[in-house]
Design a protein around this motif. Structure first.
Motif, short mmCIF file in Angstrom:
data_model
loop_
_atom_site.label_atom_id
_atom_site.label_comp_id
_atom_site.label_asym_id
_atom_site.label_seq_id
_atom_site.Cartn_x
_atom_site.Cartn_y
_atom_site.Cartn_z
N VAL A 190 0.84 -1.20 0.00
CA VAL A 190 0.00 0.00 0.00
C VAL A 190 0.87 1.25 0.00
CG1 VAL A 190 -1.63 1.35 1.38
CG2 VAL A 190 -2.01 -1.10 1.06
N LEU A 191 1.86 1.30 0.88
CA LEU A 191 2.73 2.47 0.98
C LEU A 191 3.44 2.75 -0.35
CD1 LEU A 191 4.02 4.67 2.77
CD2 LEU A 191 5.83 3.02 3.28
N LEU A 192 3.98 1.73 -0.98
CA LEU A 192 4.73 1.94 -2.22
C LEU A 192 3.84 2.33 -3.38
CD1 LEU A 192 7.38 -0.93 -1.98
CD2 LEU A 192 7.58 1.47 -1.30
N ALA A 235 -7.00 0.37 -3.67
CA ALA A 235 -8.01 -0.61 -3.28
C ALA A 235 -8.34 -1.53 -4.46
CB ALA A 235 -9.26 0.09 -2.77
N ALA A 236 -8.49 -0.94 -5.63
CA ALA A 236 -8.79 -1.75 -6.82
C ALA A 236 -7.60 -2.63 -7.19
CB ALA A 236 -9.16 -0.84 -8.00
N ALA A 237 -6.39 -2.09 -7.09
CA ALA A 237 -5.19 -2.84 -7.46
C ALA A 237 -4.99 -4.06 -6.56
CB ALA A 237 -3.96 -1.95 -7.41
N VAL A 241 -11.28 0.36 0.61
CA VAL A 241 -10.56 1.61 0.79
C VAL A 241 -10.20 1.82 2.26
CG1 VAL A 241 -10.74 4.14 0.61
CG2 VAL A 241 -11.57 2.70 -1.25
N GLY A 242 -11.07 1.43 3.17
CA GLY A 242 -10.76 1.54 4.60
C GLY A 242 -9.53 0.74 4.98
N ARG A 298 -6.50 2.68 3.92
CA ARG A 298 -6.20 3.74 4.87
C ARG A 298 -5.52 3.20 6.13
NH1 ARG A 298 -11.50 6.07 3.12
NH2 ARG A 298 -10.92 7.91 1.93
N SER A 299 -6.04 2.10 6.67
CA SER A 299 -5.44 1.58 7.90
C SER A 299 -4.05 1.03 7.66
CB SER A 299 -6.35 0.52 8.55
OG SER A 299 -6.49 -0.60 7.70
N ARG A 300 -3.83 0.35 6.53
CA ARG A 300 -2.49 -0.16 6.22
C ARG A 300 -1.51 0.98 5.99
NH1 ARG A 300 -3.70 -5.29 2.15
NH2 ARG A 300 -4.82 -6.53 3.70
#
Length: 194
Positions: free
Chosen positions: A142-144, A157-159, A164-165, A168-170
């Motif tokens: 997620v970060l990258l 989220a799609a990838a 989406v939540g 955000r948490s990750r």
């Protein structure tokens, strides 16, 4: 829908490629550079070359399963690329350690810019690489995708096929861990043993 001479949006290209496979090349032309850059940042140039091709082969093989409700295929392609990168996680962690020792690649025009960039980046490269290697793989993905590829939360989220939540948490968890790893160590207090 576009005329036969026009490429159209990604969903149209994929739909057309079901009957005319050669049209899938337009999708490669549009997105290969982005996918390659993402994979090169994660795994290095040689691995990125191979995995970029593999990403598009998988996408081509799965084109009949593409959801045409999404006009842009880049998040789908990032998802495939991220899954391929996930299969190489141990090698990825070794690569981060190696990059920490070597420093960042330079892409600046002048020698002075390269030297200044390298000196600045070397101060953070080791700790940053270690922080990235220490993240949980899902948090790192997620970060990258957000930091390197500039994807929006809904695109990540799609990838990754997650809500989406969860993105955000990750991301929040990854940012906290990276910040903590990069924070300067508190000065040790001198104690008087009198």
């Amino acid at each position: 829908m576009s005329s036969p001479g026009e490429a159209g949006d990604d969903a149209e290209i994929i739909a057309a490629a079901l009957r005319h496979p050669e049209r899938f090349a337009a999708l490669f032309d549009r997105h290969a550079a982005h996918i390659h850059r993402y994979l090169a940042r994660r795994l290095g140039g040689q691995v990125a070359d191979a995995l970029t091709g593999e990403t598009f082969l998988i996408a081509f093989d799965r084109r009949d399963r593409y959801d045409p409700a999404f006009p842009g295929a880049r998040p789908w392609l990032y998802g495939i690329a991220t899954n391929l990168a996930g299969q190489r996680r141990r090698a990825e962690q070794r690569e981060y350690r190696l990059r920490a020792a070597l420093g960042p690649p330079s892409d600046h025009d002048s020698h002075a810019d390269r030297v200044a960039e390298r000196v600045s980046a070397q101060a953070l490269t080791g700790p940053l690489a270690a922080a990235l290697a220490g993240l949980a793989p899902r948090d790192r993905d997620v970060l990258l995708l957000i930091a390197w590829e500039g994807l929006a939360y809904d695109e990540v989220a799609a990838a990754l096929a997650i809500p989406v939540g969860t993105v955000r948490s990750r991301l929040n968890r990854a940012r906290k861990k990276v910040r903590a790893a990069l924070a300067p160590a508190p000065a040790e207090e001198v104690s008087n043993h009198g």
